[in-house]
Design an enzyme around this catalytic site. Structure first.
Site, mmCIF file in Angstrom:
data_model
loop_
_atom_site.group_PDB
_atom_site.id
_atom_site.type_symbol
_atom_site.label_atom_id
_atom_site.label_comp_id
_atom_site.label_asym_id
_atom_site.label_seq_id
_atom_site.Cartn_x
_atom_site.Cartn_y
_atom_site.Cartn_z
ATOM 1 N N CYS A 172 -75.838 113.684 -39.883
ATOM 2 C CA CYS A 172 -74.860 114.593 -40.465
ATOM 3 C C CYS A 172 -73.465 114.288 -39.931
ATOM 4 O O CYS A 172 -73.267 114.217 -38.719
ATOM 5 C CB CYS A 172 -75.235 116.039 -40.167
ATOM 6 N N GLY B 91 -80.697 108.630 -49.969
ATOM 7 C CA GLY B 91 -79.332 108.371 -50.405
ATOM 8 C C GLY B 91 -79.262 107.844 -51.826
ATOM 9 O O GLY B 91 -79.749 106.749 -52.102
ATOM 10 N N GLY B 92 -78.693 108.637 -52.733
ATOM 11 C CA GLY B 92 -78.447 108.173 -54.096
ATOM 12 C C GLY B 92 -79.658 108.110 -55.004
ATOM 13 O O GLY B 92 -79.538 107.689 -56.156
ATOM 14 N N GLY C 284 -82.384 114.522 -52.102
ATOM 15 C CA GLY C 284 -81.659 115.732 -51.769
ATOM 16 C C GLY C 284 -81.225 116.529 -52.971
ATOM 17 O O GLY C 284 -82.002 117.267 -53.571
ATOM 18 N N ARG C 285 -79.976 116.370 -53.391
ATOM 19 C CA ARG C 285 -79.396 117.242 -54.404
ATOM 20 C C ARG C 285 -80.083 117.183 -55.757
ATOM 21 O O ARG C 285 -80.142 118.178 -56.469
ATOM 22 C CB ARG C 285 -77.895 116.958 -54.532
ATOM 23 N N MET D 221 -80.828 120.416 -46.354
ATOM 24 C CA MET D 221 -79.489 120.629 -46.922
ATOM 25 C C MET D 221 -78.977 121.996 -46.494
ATOM 26 O O MET D 221 -79.596 123.013 -46.812
ATOM 27 C CB MET D 221 -79.525 120.508 -48.451
ATOM 28 N N MET D 222 -77.856 121.998 -45.785
ATOM 29 C CA MET D 222 -77.304 123.238 -45.266
ATOM 30 C C MET D 222 -76.985 124.213 -46.402
ATOM 31 O O MET D 222 -76.402 123.828 -47.417
ATOM 32 C CB MET D 222 -76.038 122.960 -44.460
ATOM 33 N N HIS E 191 -80.728 107.217 -44.193
ATOM 34 C CA HIS E 191 -79.747 107.386 -45.270
ATOM 35 C C HIS E 191 -78.999 106.070 -45.385
ATOM 36 O O HIS E 191 -78.319 105.651 -44.447
ATOM 37 C CB HIS E 191 -78.799 108.530 -44.930
#
Length: 334
Positions: free
Chosen positions: A103, A215-216, A237-238, A21-22, A174
């Site tokens: 990306c 993803g999700g 990720g987040r 993650m950038m 993803h």
């Protein structure tokens, strides 16, 4: 086809990985995450091949030995340049080199790499083949299920077929399309619908490939469900960034059957020597603590922890005294 020993492969650790993650998964974030999980595979932010070849390599590639297992994600579309970047990165001792084919940002599109590469699987195959020839560790690919008006059911299997023929054995998919025009990178993470069944179908169609789904997926329980459904790995990720204890804290016990769930207070204590060393070398406190704001998510005092660090860690001279003050805001278990 190039083979890798078990020691050279991250197959075991990628059962659960933290997405590149950038501006988030820098070296300080990865050291923090490693205090929570000993086994999860950690990814760098994407680094472009031209930057590695022509830029400040130490600044881009240095990392702490404590981060292992750690993978470097490269962005690029020139086989020779990607091979040279891979050769350079080999000296740093990464456990895996990953090619970004997912990306959708404008910057990536202008460089003709990232998600736009879903349109040219033959080029991805050439890039991957060149990287594999230059790499002492495994080369992997992170991709989307398609872009724009592509039909994922047609595009994705063809992409996997061509790129795996070049020697790639492990992909992270993803489970969303990327729309290269009209959606921001944030929208591309949320608006295109998820298609988990298609990714599961790819595992059935390509049983010899090691496929991770991305993803999700927001909880450890969801990750476990994906593994139980037959996926080889799960990338988060987040959620792993914002609620690290909920996602990573119990992962070693749940997924690898090792150890008890991590304790956030023990994690906070374990970070102190690293913070002290960073400060002594001229670093700033917020460069580390900005990644730690979610450590006590959901616990009494979590708001105070975030407030003290958010307001104070950027100030000149902020150090371990401020860190201790933030920690004092959190209620410890009786």
């Amino acid at each position: 086809m190039k083979k890798y020993s078990e020691k050279q492969s991250t197959y075991g650790s990628c059962r659960l990985s933290v997405a590149p993650m950038m501006d988030w998964t820098d070296r300080h974030c990865r050291v923090f995450h490693r205090q929570i999980s000993r086994h999860a595979l950690l990814y760098t932010e994407m680094v472009t091949a031209p930057a590695v070849v022509h830029g400040k390599r130490a600044q881009l590639l240095d990392f702490s030995p404590a981060e292992h297992p750690v993978a470097l994600q490269l962005g690029g579309s020139d086989p020779a340049e990607l091979a040279e970047a891979t050769r350079i990165a080999a000296d740093w001792g990464y456990d895996e080199i990953n090619l970004n084919c997912g990306c959708p940002s404008d910057r990536v599109q202008s460089g003709a790499f990232g998600a736009v590469l879903m349109k040219t699987p033959d080029l991805v195959a050439r890039c991957a083949n060149a990287m594999i020839a230059a790499s002492p560790v495994e080369v992997t690919v992170k991709c989307r299920i398609g872009v724009d008006d592509q039909v994922p059911e047609e595009v994705l299997p063809d992409f996997l077929r061509q790129v795996s023929a070049a020697g790639v054995r492990r992909f992270t998919i993803h489970a969303r399309k990327a729309w290269l025009q009209g959606l921001s990178p944030k929208d591309n993470r949320e608006i295109p619908p998820l298609d988990y069944p298609l990714v599961h179908a790819m595992k059935a169609e390509f049983p010899d490939l090691h496929l991770s789904i991305n993803g999700g997926i927001a909880t450890l329980a969801e990750a476990e469900a994906q593994l139980a459904a037959g996926m080889d790995g799960v990338m988060i990720g987040r959620a792993a960034y914002h609620q690290p204890m909920e996602v990573l804290g119990g992962a070693d016990a749940a997924i690898w059957g090792e150890g008890a769930p991590a304790d956030p207070f023990a994690v906070a204590e374990a970070m102190k020597p690293y913070i002290a060393q960073h400060l002594a070398s001229g670093g700033r406190l917020h460069q580390i603590t900005r990644h730690m704001l979610g450590l006590f998510h959901g616990r009494p005092g979590a708001r105070g922890w975030r407030r003290v660090l958010s307001e104070g860690a950027t100030r000149e001279g902020a150090g371990l005294a401020l860190y201790e003050a933030a920690l004092a805001e959190v209620a410890r278990p009786a």
